[in-house]
Design an enzyme around this catalytic site. Structure first.
Site, mmCIF file in Angstrom:
data_model
loop_
_atom_site.group_PDB
_atom_site.id
_atom_site.type_symbol
_atom_site.label_atom_id
_atom_site.label_comp_id
_atom_site.label_asym_id
_atom_site.label_seq_id
_atom_site.Cartn_x
_atom_site.Cartn_y
_atom_site.Cartn_z
ATOM 1 N N THR A 81 0.815 -1.214 0.000
ATOM 2 C CA THR A 81 0.000 0.000 0.000
ATOM 3 C C THR A 81 0.845 1.260 0.000
ATOM 4 O O THR A 81 0.449 2.281 -0.554
ATOM 5 C CB THR A 81 -0.920 -0.011 1.238
ATOM 6 N N ASP A 111 0.430 -6.760 4.818
ATOM 7 C CA ASP A 111 -0.201 -8.056 5.125
ATOM 8 C C ASP A 111 0.778 -9.124 5.608
ATOM 9 O O ASP A 111 0.471 -9.886 6.523
ATOM 10 C CB ASP A 111 -0.967 -8.577 3.903
HETATM 11 N N1 GLU Z 1 -2.607 -6.392 0.560
HETATM 12 C C1 GLU Z 1 -1.618 -5.461 0.170
HETATM 13 C C2 GLU Z 1 -0.241 -5.831 0.709
HETATM 14 O O1 GLU Z 1 -0.075 -6.360 1.758
HETATM 15 C C3 GLU Z 1 -1.940 -4.071 0.594
HETATM 16 C C4 GLU Z 1 -2.067 -3.929 2.087
HETATM 17 C C5 GLU Z 1 -1.054 -3.006 2.671
HETATM 18 O O2 GLU Z 1 0.069 -2.908 2.232
HETATM 19 O O3 GLU Z 1 -1.399 -2.360 3.686
HETATM 20 O O4 GLU Z 1 0.711 -5.535 0.025
#
Ligand code: GLU
Length: 362
Positions: free
Chosen positions: A45, A126
């Site tokens: 993210t 994640d």
């Molecule tokens: N699911 C994605 C990941 O882990 C986005 C979640 C995030 O980074 O907060 O890369």
């Protein structure tokens, strides 16, 4: 009477104190003192982008390349000389053992360079905790290694990535961060990469450590309150420079009405160890125990962890007779961290007593 050179020295001191030094001299003084920090980007993210500023939770992760990410926080150059490198660009739920090996080998190589003082890794939130623990166990260095992510993409209102990155670089640039194992900086807090776990969805205070954070970062300065006691980095018996593959380890979940389908399927597909994400204190349903005993007799390691979030640990020979069944307990490691340690343990031994020792020491 004051001689000329002493007078000059005094005047220079006064000019420094009052901030009247010529510009080039200030720049030179700052550059000489600056740490060199490499930022390894892997996606998530913190490199995400949404369709509008109000899309704080609906967006695409792993979109923004590292040079744009660094350019969006020009204040980083006040903290360190930063250099960016894109290792891969993924949403971290798609992390594989190959990604872990590639990243850890790059971190290890960089940590040996004299012109690198600290390393920051931008990562999806994640599985950030798994990567942080893997690096803690496998990279032999005293230099600060700091993982950072964000809960909102940079395109969102009140995006958290820029400040998290600033705080991570501040922590990696600080000599006080050395020899504390791999660190995770999120939401103004510094956590141990061993302990930290993503505990809350969507909200910016997503990361917690059951035994507490190590410290805080405020306005580019790191404040410490505790230090890890478990073996890490230089004291670890695992070394990424000597690891080329990781054995397959899978996690089966415990729940009311649970059965042994998943455990058997993982074993049939080649798992060398099974993490049982058990109910309280790693308890195992009566419908699952016979199959786990049978799989252990076939040579597969059985490791009892718990799905319980928030603290405590799985006590050996409570709930199940581990000595009698030749099972291992994951101690306080959650199932996903237990998977990381189990796969590293299996690169060195298949003796369950040795594996149990590792679960108590790391
Ligand atoms: N699911 C994605 C990941 O882990 C986005 C979640 C995030 O980074 O907060 O890369």
């Amino acid at each position: 009477m004051m001689n000329r050179s002493l007078l000059l020295h005094r005047l220079l001191g006064l000019a420094l104190t009052l901030g009247f030094l010529p510009c080039w001299q200030q720049v030179h003084a700052q550059t000489a003192a600056k740490a060199q920090v490499v930022i390894l980007a892997t996606g998530g993210t913190i490199a995400g982008a949404g369709a509008s500023a109000s899309n704080s939770a609906t967006y695409q992760a792993a979109k923004v390349p590292v040079d744009k990410l660094l350019a969006s926080v020009p204040e980083l150059s006040n903290l360190a000389t930063v250099h960016g490198e894109q290792v891969f660009q993924i949403a971290s739920e798609s992390l594989t053992n190959e990604h872990l090996l590639t990243l850890a080998k790059r971190v290890s190589a960089l940590s040996k360079q004299a012109d690198v003082d600290g390393i920051v890794i931008t990562h999806g939130s994640d599985t950030l905790e798994e990567t942080a623990y893997f690096l803690t166990l496998t990279v032999h260095t005293r230099k600060p290694i700091v993982l950072v992510g964000s809960m909102r993409p940079g395109t969102a209102l009140s995006a958290d990535g820029a400040l998290n990155l600033y705080n991570a670089v501040a922590t990696a640039a600080s000599a006080s961060s050395a020899d504390k194992g791999v660190l995770v900086v999120m939401n103004d807090e510094v956590h141990s990469g061993r302990d930290v776990t993503k505990s809350i969805n969507i909200r910016t205070e997503a990361f917690k450590s059951p035994w507490g954070a190590l410290g805080m970062v405020v306005e580019g300065k790191t404040y410490w309150f505790r230090a890890p006691v478990k073996r890490h980095t230089l004291q670890s018996e695992f070394n990424i420079d000597r690891i080329t593959t990781l054995p397959k380890v899978d996690i089966a979940y415990g729940y009311g009405t649970a059965n042994d389908t998943a455990h058997k399927a993982f074993a049939a597909s080649g798992a060398k160890a099974l993490i049982h994400a058990g109910t309280g204190n790693g308890s195992v349903a009566a419908t699952v125990v016979p199959s786990l005993r049978e799989l252990r007799l076939q040579g597969i390691q059985v490791i009892r962890s718990a799905r319980v979030m928030g603290g405590g640990f799985v006590l050996r020979n409570a709930e199940q007779p581990d000595d009698q069944y030749d099972w291992v307990v994951a101690h306080d490691l959650n199932p996903q961290k237990a998977r990381i340690l189990a796969s590293l343990a299996l690169t060195r031994t298949n003796d369950s007593r040795e594996i149990q020792r590792m679960f108590m020491e790391y």
